[in-house]
Motif scaffolding. Sequence first.
Motif, PDB file in Angstrom:
ATOM      1  N   THR A 281       0.837  -1.203   0.000  1.00 28.51           N
ATOM      2  CA  THR A 281       0.000   0.000   0.000  1.00 28.51           C
ATOM      3  C   THR A 281       0.871   1.252   0.000  1.00 28.51           C
ATOM      4  O   THR A 281       2.029   1.218   0.440  1.00 28.51           O
ATOM      5  CB  THR A 281      -0.912   0.051   1.245  1.00 28.51           C
ATOM      6  OG1 THR A 281      -0.096   0.235   2.417  1.00 28.51           O
ATOM      7  CG2 THR A 281      -1.727  -1.228   1.379  1.00 28.51           C
ATOM      8  N   PRO A 282       0.314   2.386  -0.472  1.00 24.72           N
ATOM      9  CA  PRO A 282       1.079   3.633  -0.427  1.00 24.72           C
ATOM     10  C   PRO A 282       1.486   4.014   0.990  1.00 24.72           C
ATOM     11  O   PRO A 282       2.590   4.522   1.208  1.00 24.72           O
ATOM     12  CB  PRO A 282       0.102   4.656  -1.021  1.00 24.72           C
ATOM     13  CG  PRO A 282      -0.800   3.852  -1.917  1.00 24.72           C
ATOM     14  CD  PRO A 282      -0.961   2.536  -1.216  1.00 24.72           C
ATOM     15  N   ALA A 283       0.610   3.784   1.965  1.00 25.44           N
ATOM     16  CA  ALA A 283       0.932   4.137   3.345  1.00 25.44           C
ATOM     17  C   ALA A 283       2.114   3.320   3.859  1.00 25.44           C
ATOM     18  O   ALA A 283       3.000   3.848   4.544  1.00 25.44           O
ATOM     19  CB  ALA A 283      -0.283   3.927   4.242  1.00 25.44           C
ATOM     20  N   LEU A 284       2.139   2.008   3.547  1.00 22.50           N
ATOM     21  CA  LEU A 284       3.262   1.180   3.971  1.00 22.50           C
ATOM     22  C   LEU A 284       4.537   1.618   3.261  1.00 22.50           C
ATOM     23  O   LEU A 284       5.620   1.668   3.874  1.00 22.50           O
ATOM     24  CB  LEU A 284       2.970  -0.294   3.686  1.00 22.50           C
ATOM     25  CG  LEU A 284       4.097  -1.272   4.020  1.00 22.50           C
ATOM     26  CD1 LEU A 284       4.449  -1.218   5.505  1.00 22.50           C
ATOM     27  CD2 LEU A 284       3.698  -2.706   3.628  1.00 22.50           C
ATOM     28  N   ALA A 285       4.425   1.950   1.975  1.00 20.39           N
ATOM     29  CA  ALA A 285       5.600   2.415   1.236  1.00 20.39           C
ATOM     30  C   ALA A 285       6.166   3.678   1.869  1.00 20.39           C
ATOM     31  O   ALA A 285       7.385   3.826   2.021  1.00 20.39           O
ATOM     32  CB  ALA A 285       5.230   2.657  -0.227  1.00 20.39           C
ATOM     33  N   ARG A 286       5.281   4.603   2.262  1.00 19.40           N
ATOM     34  CA  ARG A 286       5.739   5.832   2.914  1.00 19.40           C
ATOM     35  C   ARG A 286       6.406   5.526   4.250  1.00 19.40           C
ATOM     36  O   ARG A 286       7.451   6.099   4.590  1.00 19.40           O
ATOM     37  CB  ARG A 286       4.561   6.781   3.118  1.00 19.40           C
ATOM     38  CG  ARG A 286       4.077   7.464   1.849  1.00 19.40           C
ATOM     39  CD  ARG A 286       3.157   8.613   2.186  1.00 19.40           C
ATOM     40  NE  ARG A 286       1.973   8.177   2.914  1.00 19.40           N
ATOM     41  CZ  ARG A 286       0.846   7.764   2.337  1.00 19.40           C
ATOM     42  NH1 ARG A 286       0.760   7.714   1.002  1.00 19.40           N
ATOM     43  NH2 ARG A 286      -0.196   7.400   3.068  1.00 19.40           N
ATOM     44  N   GLU A 287       5.808   4.632   5.022  1.00 24.76           N
ATOM     45  CA  GLU A 287       6.378   4.291   6.320  1.00 24.76           C
ATOM     46  C   GLU A 287       7.771   3.690   6.172  1.00 24.76           C
ATOM     47  O   GLU A 287       8.700   4.043   6.914  1.00 24.76           O
ATOM     48  CB  GLU A 287       5.475   3.320   7.068  1.00 24.76           C
ATOM     49  CG  GLU A 287       6.028   2.932   8.437  1.00 24.76           C
ATOM     50  CD  GLU A 287       5.244   1.840   9.130  1.00 24.76           C
ATOM     51  OE1 GLU A 287       5.685   1.399  10.211  1.00 24.76           O
ATOM     52  OE2 GLU A 287       4.201   1.408   8.604  1.00 24.76           O
TER      53      GLU A 287
END
Length: 352
Positions: free
Chosen positions: A145-151
């Motif tokens: 997910t984009p959120a996991l990628a950002r994290e």
Amino acid sequence: MRILVATDAWHPQVNGVVRTLTKLADAAKTLSVEGLGVEFAFLTPQSFRTFAMPSYRDVRLAMPRPARIARLIEEARPDSIHIATEGPIGLMVRRYCRQRKLPFTTSFHTRFPEYVRARVPVPGSLIWRALRRFHGPSRAVMAATPALARELGERGFDNVVLWPRGVDTHLFHPRAVDLCLPAPIFLSVGRVAVEKNLEAFLELDLPGTKVIVGDGPARNALEEAYPEAIFLGEKHGEELADIYAAADVFVFPSKTDTFGLVLLEALASGLPVAAFPVKGPRDVIGDAPVGALDHDLRNACFAALDISRQACVEFAAAYTWEASARAFVDSIRAVGAVLPGRAGAEQKRFVA
């Protein structure tokens, strides 16, 4: 293009990693007739002696030797190598590639710091450091997910790319099924293990019936502690799809999952989601009107009863395994993770 995927998680294990890799390979076969030109091979624990994982005896870890790893890779003649897990096989394949200066890609499936800390009091910072070291040489670290990628980027991981997941809507879809249990039926599907936080669901004061599908090391203790709940064990295929369709709300109490394929399976079956507002359910559902995310899980369960089942079906239709497979292969090509001497052969097969 022949992609060798090294994974410590494989059949007969039942988890998101195994389902993701299996569906990835199946989707690639489907797309091969459309010109994708990709086939998958797998390097799994089935090729080695194994031992039961401490605290989770249903999971068996491989005991790979460097010489056998090298022989299996060379026999597979891959154009590209992808390491899916950070276990013994993943470590040995990483070592093989590093020693020969070969490019490879990796994927991030499990929040190991939370997973380990649920069992052993180890500082999360040490685990994140080990994970950064493992994935550091990867040409691309694939996140769901984009959120996991950002994290991951914020935690110091380089070259993070998006690899979305999918759902089989031919299998998971609404249908008329009656489990002959008091309604409403609140369902949870997944590993029955400590990191899944099932007690948070089982302790709720809810009407109707709580149903748990899955198996794992915590099942016996939970069955004894919560006799009013229905534990159905592992279910697959049409039998699992029927159970999804027969339920009223899908309850996802986990706070450690990176994605949760079961969320998409539930939504495709017309089943609204009740979950905590944490990474995983928040990344999948976002602001879409298909789930209720609340720090009070009981409130989320009641709110989910009022959600449109048709909205859930329409939301899940956007996630396909074919799109997932294309994103996976495109990432490998984009970062040039093709083995030396194989690039020409890969290009010829792709053009042909």
